[in-house]
Write a protein that holds these residues in place. Structure first.
Motif, PDB file in Angstrom:
ATOM      1  N   ALA A 165       0.957  -0.885  -0.134  1.00 53.09           N
ATOM      2  CA  ALA A 165      -0.055  -0.259   0.053  1.00 53.09           C
ATOM      3  C   ALA A 165       1.044   1.660  -0.566  1.00 53.09           C
ATOM      4  O   ALA A 165       0.501   2.561  -0.819  1.00 53.09           O
ATOM      5  CB  ALA A 165      -0.939  -0.133   1.085  1.00 53.09           C
ATOM      6  N   GLU A 166       1.360   1.516   0.695  1.00 54.00           N
ATOM      7  CA  GLU A 166       2.956   2.615   0.988  1.00 54.00           C
ATOM      8  C   GLU A 166       3.251   2.332  -0.088  1.00 54.00           C
ATOM      9  O   GLU A 166       3.879   3.407  -0.849  1.00 54.00           O
ATOM     10  CB  GLU A 166       3.722   2.103   1.948  1.00 54.00           C
ATOM     11  CG  GLU A 166       2.896   2.190   3.106  1.00 54.00           C
ATOM     12  CD  GLU A 166       2.495   3.494   3.294  1.00 54.00           C
ATOM     13  OE1 GLU A 166       2.897   4.722   2.895  1.00 54.00           O
ATOM     14  OE2 GLU A 166       1.535   3.806   4.290  1.00 54.00           O
ATOM     15  N   SER A 167       3.911   1.227  -1.218  1.00 49.98           N
ATOM     16  CA  SER A 167       4.242   1.829  -2.621  1.00 49.98           C
ATOM     17  C   SER A 167       3.609   2.148  -3.949  1.00 49.98           C
ATOM     18  O   SER A 167       3.515   3.298  -4.177  1.00 49.98           O
ATOM     19  CB  SER A 167       4.793   0.176  -3.204  1.00 49.98           C
ATOM     20  OG  SER A 167       6.375  -0.168  -2.813  1.00 49.98           O
ATOM     21  N   PHE A 168       2.168   1.758  -3.591  1.00 50.04           N
ATOM     22  CA  PHE A 168       1.260   2.368  -4.255  1.00 50.04           C
ATOM     23  C   PHE A 168       1.068   4.293  -4.473  1.00 50.04           C
ATOM     24  O   PHE A 168       0.907   4.609  -5.498  1.00 50.04           O
ATOM     25  CB  PHE A 168       0.047   1.763  -4.178  1.00 50.04           C
ATOM     26  CG  PHE A 168      -0.662   0.103  -4.741  1.00 50.04           C
ATOM     27  CD1 PHE A 168       0.933  -0.513  -5.328  1.00 50.04           C
ATOM     28  CD2 PHE A 168      -0.949  -0.581  -4.881  1.00 50.04           C
ATOM     29  CE1 PHE A 168       1.133  -2.291  -5.821  1.00 50.04           C
ATOM     30  CE2 PHE A 168      -1.395  -1.939  -5.102  1.00 50.04           C
ATOM     31  CZ  PHE A 168      -0.213  -2.252  -6.115  1.00 50.04           C
ATOM     32  N   LEU A 169       0.925   4.095  -2.746  1.00 48.11           N
ATOM     33  CA  LEU A 169       0.894   4.892  -2.876  1.00 48.11           C
ATOM     34  C   LEU A 169       1.596   5.935  -3.787  1.00 48.11           C
ATOM     35  O   LEU A 169       1.868   7.478  -3.766  1.00 48.11           O
ATOM     36  CB  LEU A 169       0.808   5.821  -1.245  1.00 48.11           C
ATOM     37  CG  LEU A 169       0.601   7.625  -0.808  1.00 48.11           C
ATOM     38  CD1 LEU A 169      -0.647   7.926  -1.330  1.00 48.11           C
ATOM     39  CD2 LEU A 169       1.068   7.305   0.512  1.00 48.11           C
ATOM     40  N   ASN A 170       3.400   5.876  -3.531  1.00 51.80           N
ATOM     41  CA  ASN A 170       4.590   6.478  -3.985  1.00 51.80           C
ATOM     42  C   ASN A 170       3.927   6.454  -5.204  1.00 51.80           C
ATOM     43  O   ASN A 170       4.509   7.727  -6.341  1.00 51.80           O
ATOM     44  CB  ASN A 170       5.443   5.718  -3.458  1.00 51.80           C
ATOM     45  CG  ASN A 170       5.904   5.999  -1.671  1.00 51.80           C
ATOM     46  OD1 ASN A 170       5.295   7.549  -1.312  1.00 51.80           O
ATOM     47  ND2 ASN A 170       6.626   5.271  -1.117  1.00 51.80           N
ATOM     48  N   TRP A 171       4.327   5.299  -5.447  1.00 54.73           N
ATOM     49  CA  TRP A 171       4.051   5.349  -7.269  1.00 54.73           C
ATOM     50  C   TRP A 171       2.744   6.210  -7.592  1.00 54.73           C
ATOM     51  O   TRP A 171       3.108   6.900  -9.026  1.00 54.73           O
ATOM     52  CB  TRP A 171       3.621   3.557  -7.468  1.00 54.73           C
ATOM     53  CG  TRP A 171       5.028   2.744  -7.729  1.00 54.73           C
ATOM     54  CD1 TRP A 171       5.870   3.146  -6.581  1.00 54.73           C
ATOM     55  CD2 TRP A 171       5.234   1.431  -7.306  1.00 54.73           C
ATOM     56  NE1 TRP A 171       6.892   1.775  -6.745  1.00 54.73           N
ATOM     57  CE2 TRP A 171       6.386   1.384  -7.110  1.00 54.73           C
ATOM     58  CE3 TRP A 171       4.157   0.852  -7.285  1.00 54.73           C
ATOM     59  CZ2 TRP A 171       6.202  -0.174  -6.319  1.00 54.73           C
ATOM     60  CZ3 TRP A 171       4.119  -1.024  -7.411  1.00 54.73           C
ATOM     61  CH2 TRP A 171       5.148  -0.875  -6.724  1.00 54.73           C
ATOM     62  N   SER A 172       1.517   6.100  -7.650  1.00 54.50           N
ATOM     63  CA  SER A 172       0.375   6.442  -7.810  1.00 54.50           C
ATOM     64  C   SER A 172       0.770   8.740  -7.725  1.00 54.50           C
ATOM     65  O   SER A 172       0.423   9.536  -8.742  1.00 54.50           O
ATOM     66  CB  SER A 172      -0.701   6.526  -6.307  1.00 54.50           C
ATOM     67  OG  SER A 172      -0.483   7.196  -5.621  1.00 54.50           O
ATOM     68  N   HIS A 215      -3.981  10.688   2.161  1.00 56.29           N
ATOM     69  CA  HIS A 215      -2.961   9.788   2.012  1.00 56.29           C
ATOM     70  C   HIS A 215      -3.830   8.332   2.675  1.00 56.29           C
ATOM     71  O   HIS A 215      -3.311   7.168   2.623  1.00 56.29           O
ATOM     72  CB  HIS A 215      -1.447   9.957   2.191  1.00 56.29           C
ATOM     73  CG  HIS A 215      -0.744  10.828   1.135  1.00 56.29           C
ATOM     74  ND1 HIS A 215       0.333  11.472   1.012  1.00 56.29           N
ATOM     75  CD2 HIS A 215      -1.171  11.250   0.105  1.00 56.29           C
ATOM     76  CE1 HIS A 215       0.246  12.328   0.479  1.00 56.29           C
ATOM     77  NE2 HIS A 215      -0.317  12.469  -0.733  1.00 56.29           N
ATOM     78  N   ALA A 216      -3.671   8.717   3.818  1.00 57.44           N
ATOM     79  CA  ALA A 216      -4.294   8.067   5.137  1.00 57.44           C
ATOM     80  C   ALA A 216      -5.866   6.807   4.302  1.00 57.44           C
ATOM     81  O   ALA A 216      -5.375   6.098   3.778  1.00 57.44           O
ATOM     82  CB  ALA A 216      -4.328   8.263   5.751  1.00 57.44           C
ATOM     83  N   MET A 217      -6.317   7.598   3.686  1.00 51.66           N
ATOM     84  CA  MET A 217      -7.610   7.151   3.555  1.00 51.66           C
ATOM     85  C   MET A 217      -7.114   6.433   1.735  1.00 51.66           C
ATOM     86  O   MET A 217      -7.338   4.841   1.661  1.00 51.66           O
ATOM     87  CB  MET A 217      -8.872   7.899   2.385  1.00 51.66           C
ATOM     88  CG  MET A 217      -9.818   7.455   2.321  1.00 51.66           C
ATOM     89  SD  MET A 217     -11.271   8.653   2.152  1.00 51.66           S
ATOM     90  CE  MET A 217     -12.640   7.270   1.839  1.00 51.66           C
ATOM     91  N   PHE A 218      -5.979   6.617   1.242  1.00 44.86           N
ATOM     92  CA  PHE A 218      -5.735   6.117   0.389  1.00 44.86           C
ATOM     93  C   PHE A 218      -5.240   4.569   0.760  1.00 44.86           C
ATOM     94  O   PHE A 218      -5.387   3.931  -0.442  1.00 44.86           O
ATOM     95  CB  PHE A 218      -4.444   6.498  -0.385  1.00 44.86           C
ATOM     96  CG  PHE A 218      -4.528   6.324  -1.842  1.00 44.86           C
ATOM     97  CD1 PHE A 218      -4.545   6.507  -2.640  1.00 44.86           C
ATOM     98  CD2 PHE A 218      -3.011   5.219  -1.693  1.00 44.86           C
ATOM     99  CE1 PHE A 218      -3.859   5.805  -4.263  1.00 44.86           C
ATOM    100  CE2 PHE A 218      -1.825   4.498  -2.544  1.00 44.86           C
ATOM    101  CZ  PHE A 218      -2.627   4.708  -4.171  1.00 44.86           C
ATOM    102  N   THR A 219      -4.224   4.846   1.305  1.00 42.11           N
ATOM    103  CA  THR A 219      -3.153   2.727   1.975  1.00 42.11           C
ATOM    104  C   THR A 219      -3.655   2.238   2.529  1.00 42.11           C
ATOM    105  O   THR A 219      -4.376   0.819   2.054  1.00 42.11           O
ATOM    106  CB  THR A 219      -1.693   3.597   2.764  1.00 42.11           C
ATOM    107  OG1 THR A 219      -2.435   4.187   3.666  1.00 42.11           O
ATOM    108  CG2 THR A 219      -1.026   4.739   1.878  1.00 42.11           C
TER     109      THR A 219
END
Length: 511
Positions: A165-172, A215-219
């Protein structure tokens, strides 16, 4: 002990690391010349990894293999941490029929960190096209989800989902377009792990569109999406992919999976309450006709509503054993029947706009729309819309339009049983077949009505296929008719049958 290979002089440790042995001798000797074994408490706890998942490197984990074809044999050490592993060594293992490494569960964190590095390197490798990078990353994510299913109650795989989830956030944030390709809308099959990855990606994308900058809701959305079907671990894939009538026991098993996943995650103590609610409630509906608790409207959290939309979208678009993939735009048309009753209308509109924008930017990433309103209802594909289980599974097995369903009479027109051999030709194919469009193949008509037919077919057809039929009738006449496949199921004798609906004029008899 082992035959020395011809190679440049190097240290004994390096020589042993690069050597290939027959499968029955795939061990690395420790300093005391005895075969190294894992600690006793970990001997029976391994997780499998395809050999292709390990790149060339100096190993930071121990790799075990199972000798020969004996899947029940205990894993034997192949290479220890600190040894060099090469692609040539992988090729030699493949030649010996070795498909999996086995890694001690105690080293899962090391494996997880290695996989994360590989995924980040792949995502940042702009020399590869975005679809290719996405395909590789999805496979790695599926492996991590697989571990979550294989190792119930273990904290390591659940922690790995948080890292994804953290990687997805960084990539997005760094490359939104590249990240969007992680949502597979093309030819993917509906398997639990690939579905969970797609739902995790889609939930993140929908949150980013509905709540940019949160970002918190995204992860949380990504983690919940990746874990939402954890409760399906022990459900037979044959039930999950069944076309046709579910019996009462099968339907109860399906309905139990949100609660099973919720209970396991709650017991782990590793996920937040909003993620737990997302896992438990992703099959609830605004109108209260969902499961497992029949929640209504505001009783369903926003994250669970988001997951419900992405979950159904992926379930419809994915290919099944009995049909090909449904184009995204056609899937949205089907889902629109549940706007405001099954799905949050604002979130659904946001998702529909997002999907259409992705397809518009790159039409090659999804099969094209048929251009017609799909003749399969949302209720036929998602049977939990019914309060009555018996009606739900019966309706799903019939595959008729919602307007055609009547609890007392499930057929629109009376049907007559027959036994007529006919020639068919594909006009539209939703998956590959042994024949091409326009090439004839034989079918058997087993019943017929004014609205359609039941066919026995040489292979499972796909929902949405269109065919032209040519059949002889009594009196020297011929039946000429175009039809669309609306139902596919396996017959009792193991063959395949298809329900077709006439889509041109009413059936005609030609001299």
């Amino acid at each position: 002990m082992f035959k020395t290979l011809r190679e440049p002089r190097r240290s004994r440790r390096a020589a042993m690391a690069g050597r290939s042995f027959p499968a029955r001798m795939c061990v690395v000797m420790s300093a005391d010349r005895g075969p190294k074994k894992p600690p006793a408490k970990d001997q029976a706890r391994f997780f499998p990894v395809p050999i292709e998942a390990i790149d060339a490197q100096i190993l930071q984990m121990d790799l075990y293999v199972r000798p020969g074809s004996n899947s029940n044999a205990p894993p034997t050490l192949y290479k220890s941490a600190g040894y060099e592993y090469s692609l040539a060594a992988r090729d030699r293992l493949a030649d010996q029929g070795i498909k999996f490494f086995y890694i001690p569960v105690s080293q899962h964190k090391v494996f997880r960190e290695m996989l994360a590095r590989q995924m980040n390197g792949t995502f940042e490798d702009k020399s590869r096209p975005a679809p290719e990078r996405a395909h590789i990353i999805r496979a790695s994510c599926s492996k991590m989800i697989e571990d979550t299913l294989l190792l119930p109650g273990q904290p390591e795989p659940i922690a790995a989902v948080g890292a994804i989830a953290e990687s997805f956030l960084n990539w997005s944030e760094s490359d939104p377009n590249g990240f969007s390709y992680l949502l597979d809308m093309s030819q993917h099959d509906f398997y639990t792990t690939t579905h969970m990855v797609n739902v995790g990606v889609g939930c993140g994308m929908l949150v980013k569109a509905a709540h940019p900058g949160d970002h918190a809701m995204f992860t949380a959305a990504v983690r919940g999406g990746l874990l939402h079907d954890l409760g399906k671990r022990n459900i037979d894939p044959g039930i999950l992919n069944k076309e046709g009538k579910l019996d009462a026991a099968e339907w109860e098993l399906i309905k139990s999976h949100p609660t099973v996943g919720y209970n396991e995650l709650k017991e782990s103590g590793l996920v937040s309450e909003d993620i737990l609610a997302m896992v438990r409630d992703h099959h609830e509906r605004l109108d209260g006709k969902g499961y497992p608790n029949g929640l209504k409207a505001d009783q369903i959290t926003e994250l669970a509503r988001i997951c419900a939309i992405v979950d159904v979208f992926d379930a419809i678009t994915a290919a099944r054993p009995y049909r090909g993939p449904t184009p995204p735009e056609d899937s949205l048309k089907i889902m629109s029947q549940g706007r405001g009753t099954q799905f949050d209308p604002i979130l659904f509109d946001t998702w529909a706009g997002l999907v259409k924008d992705l397809v518009k930017k790159d039409p090659s990433r999804a099969p094209p729309s048929t251009g017609e309103l799909p003749q399969i209802s949302l209720d036929a594909l998602i049977p939990n819309a019914f309060e009555d289980t018996k009606d739900a599974v019966r309706f799903a097995s019939e595959g008729m339009r919602g307007s055609d369903f009547d609890g007392a009479d499930r057929r629109r027109h009376p049907r007559s049983h027959c036994d007529i051999r006919a020639a068919a030709k594909f006009v539209q194919q939703c998956k590959r077949y042994p024949v091409t469009i326009g090439e004839p193949f034989g079918v058997l008509i087993t019943d017929i009505s004014r609205g359609g037919m039941q066919l026995r077919t040489p292979w499972p057809l796909s929902l949405g296929d269109e065919i032209d039929l040519h059949a002889p009738l009594p009196g020297g006449k011929n039946l000429l008719q175009r039809a669309r496949v609306v139902r596919v199921r396996r017959a009792k004798d193991g063959g395949w049958s298809a329900g077709i609906m006439f889509i041109a004029q009413e059936s005609q008899a030609a001299a």
